[in-house]
Write an enzyme that holds these catalytic residues in place. Structure first.
Site, PDB file in Angstrom:
ATOM      1  N   GLY A 154     -46.997  21.558  17.118  1.00  0.00           N
ATOM      2  CA  GLY A 154     -47.985  21.601  18.163  1.00  0.00           C
ATOM      3  C   GLY A 154     -48.375  22.857  19.019  1.00  0.00           C
TER       4      GLY A 154
ATOM      5  CG  LEU B 108     -51.830  21.719  16.974  1.00  0.00           C
ATOM      6  CD1 LEU B 108     -52.762  20.563  16.119  1.00  0.00           C
ATOM      7  CD2 LEU B 108     -50.848  22.115  15.925  1.00  0.00           C
TER       8      LEU B 108
ATOM      9  CG  HIS C 215     -51.095  25.288  14.129  1.00  0.00           C
ATOM     10  ND1 HIS C 215     -51.089  25.702  15.192  1.00  0.00           N
ATOM     11  CD2 HIS C 215     -49.809  24.968  13.637  1.00  0.00           C
ATOM     12  CE1 HIS C 215     -49.705  26.015  15.461  1.00  0.00           C
ATOM     13  NE2 HIS C 215     -48.829  25.537  14.517  1.00  0.00           N
TER      14      HIS C 215
ATOM     15  CE  LYS D 246     -46.691  34.533  13.374  1.00  0.00           C
ATOM     16  NZ  LYS D 246     -45.870  33.442  13.469  1.00  0.00           N
TER      17      LYS D 246
ATOM     18  CD  GLN E  25     -41.336  27.165   8.449  1.00  0.00           C
ATOM     19  OE1 GLN E  25     -40.670  27.175   9.446  1.00  0.00           O
ATOM     20  NE2 GLN E  25     -42.663  26.940   8.461  1.00  0.00           N
TER      21      GLN E  25
ATOM     22  CB  SER F 295     -47.272  28.366  19.423  1.00  0.00           C
ATOM     23  OG  SER F 295     -48.064  27.718  18.383  1.00  0.00           O
ATOM     24  NE  ARG F 296     -40.906  31.275  19.619  1.00  0.00           N
ATOM     25  CZ  ARG F 296     -40.631  30.516  18.515  1.00  0.00           C
ATOM     26  NH1 ARG F 296     -40.932  30.924  17.095  1.00  0.00           N
ATOM     27  NH2 ARG F 296     -39.550  29.499  18.583  1.00  0.00           N
TER      28      ARG F 296
HETATM   29  O1  PAF Z   1     -43.465  26.324  11.117  1.00  0.00           O
HETATM   30  C1  PAF Z   1     -43.277  25.320  11.952  1.00  0.00           C
HETATM   31  O2  PAF Z   1     -44.006  25.257  12.940  1.00  0.00           O
HETATM   32  C2  PAF Z   1     -42.049  24.655  11.927  1.00  0.00           C
HETATM   33  O3  PAF Z   1     -41.001  25.475  11.545  1.00  0.00           O
HETATM   34  C3  PAF Z   1     -42.156  23.321  11.030  1.00  0.00           C
HETATM   35  C4  PAF Z   1     -42.370  23.730   9.581  1.00  0.00           C
HETATM   36  C5  PAF Z   1     -43.034  22.583  11.689  1.00  0.00           C
HETATM   37  C6  PAF Z   1     -40.877  22.451  11.069  1.00  0.00           C
HETATM   38  O4  PAF Z   1     -40.381  22.175  12.382  1.00  0.00           O
END
Ligand code: PAF
Length: 281
Positions: free
Chosen positions: A31, A33, A37, A149, A153, A186-187
């Site tokens: 969220g 966003l 996003h 980014k 992950q 978002s941060r």
């Molecule tokens: O990248 C993110 O915003 C989060 O790590 C994700 C992939 C939605 C999992 O909570």
């Protein structure tokens, strides 16, 4: 566009789309966003008949002293952005809908999640893999969209999907930046005016490191040292890591060859920001 917090409602809707022979894209988010996003949602809308955006601040990917309670949230603004981008369904569950009180099953990758952010956030990727695999089971998408980014992950999720035979195409999308270079996050909202200016050292170091490789430098230490030098000149910046690794395995590289990822995490005041570049050499 619909919004639901119910796993069963999402399943019912996706089943109906499947019955109609439609393809489904998933954009997992926490969220708050922004344009980054939106670029994922735009791509998902272009490539799928229907798009689900999950909007869930996942508690189990935050460490004990991290920003779970202060993480920014604005579901009304998120709804507007998703609607305008052409998403079909927002999945916005309460934590209790996702995690039973006696929840005790986790998904964990080894090696690929050990370095970079995994060193300073040891339980982070276990939380990410667990929630993403739950979202995959709930939505059963054809494709899922993640930003470059969060490069580690992305590598971790690709590895999880491959290792567990998840029949889902993992789509990586480019970093979206502010006009002055700062990667959208978002941060960024945590930064005061002075810190916002100081945060530009991340993208400066990224652009400089990338230009060194484009000009033929292959020595990883030389590139990393030059990037660190730029960051260390900023008094408000404190480096967590700056490293050059293989973009798929996240193993450290001595030479910039193959799919190269130069990634960093830097504290600006108390805000931890990440940035990177990926280049095929
Ligand atoms: O990248 C993110 O915003 C989060 O790590 C994700 C992939 C939605 C999992 O909570």
């Amino acid at each position: 566009m619909e919004l639901t917090g119910s796993v069963n409602e999402v399943r019912k809707q996706v089943k109906e789309w499947r019955r109609q022979g439609l393809t489904v894209g998933l954009v997992p988010t926490m969220g708050y966003l922004h344009e980054g996003h939106k670029s994922l949602i735009d791509r998902a809308v272009a490539e799928n008949d229907r798009v689900v955006v999950s909007d869930f601040v996942n508690p189990i990917q935050f460490g004990v002293n991290e920003d779970l309670s202060t993480y920014p949230r604005d579901i009304e603004a998120d709804k507007k952005l998703c609607e305008a981008a052409g998403a079909d369904l927002i999945f916005h569950p309460e934590p209790e809908e996702m995690y039973a009180p006696d929840f005790s099953t986790f998904v964990e990758t080894e090696h690929v999640s050990a370095g970079l952010c995994g060193k300073s956030r040891p339980t982070h990727f276990r939380g990410v893999c667990t929630v993403v695999s739950k979202l995959f089971h709930i939505v059963m998408p054809d494709r899922a969209y993640f930003g470059q980014k969060d490069a580690q992950q992305l590598a971790v999720i690709r590895r999880m999907a491959r290792d567990l035979n998840m029949d889902i195409q993992i789509v990586g999308c480019p970093i979206i930046r502010e006009a002055d270079g700062l990667a959208k996050s978002s941060r960024n909202t945590y930064l005061n005016q002075e810190e916002r200016q100081a945060a530009l050292v991340l993208s400066k170091a990224v652009f400089y490191g990338e230009s060194m490789i484009k000009q033929g430098e292959r020595d990883a230490a030389a590139v990393v040292t030059a990037m660190r030098d730029i960051i260390e000149k900023e008094p408000l910046a404190k480096i967590d890591y700056v490293e050059m690794v293989d973009a798929d395995s996240i193993e450290p590289l001595d030479r910039a060859e193959g799919r190269v990822l130069a990634a960093m995490a830097v504290f600006i005041g108390s805000t931890r920001l990440i940035d990177n570049f990926m280049i095929e050499v």
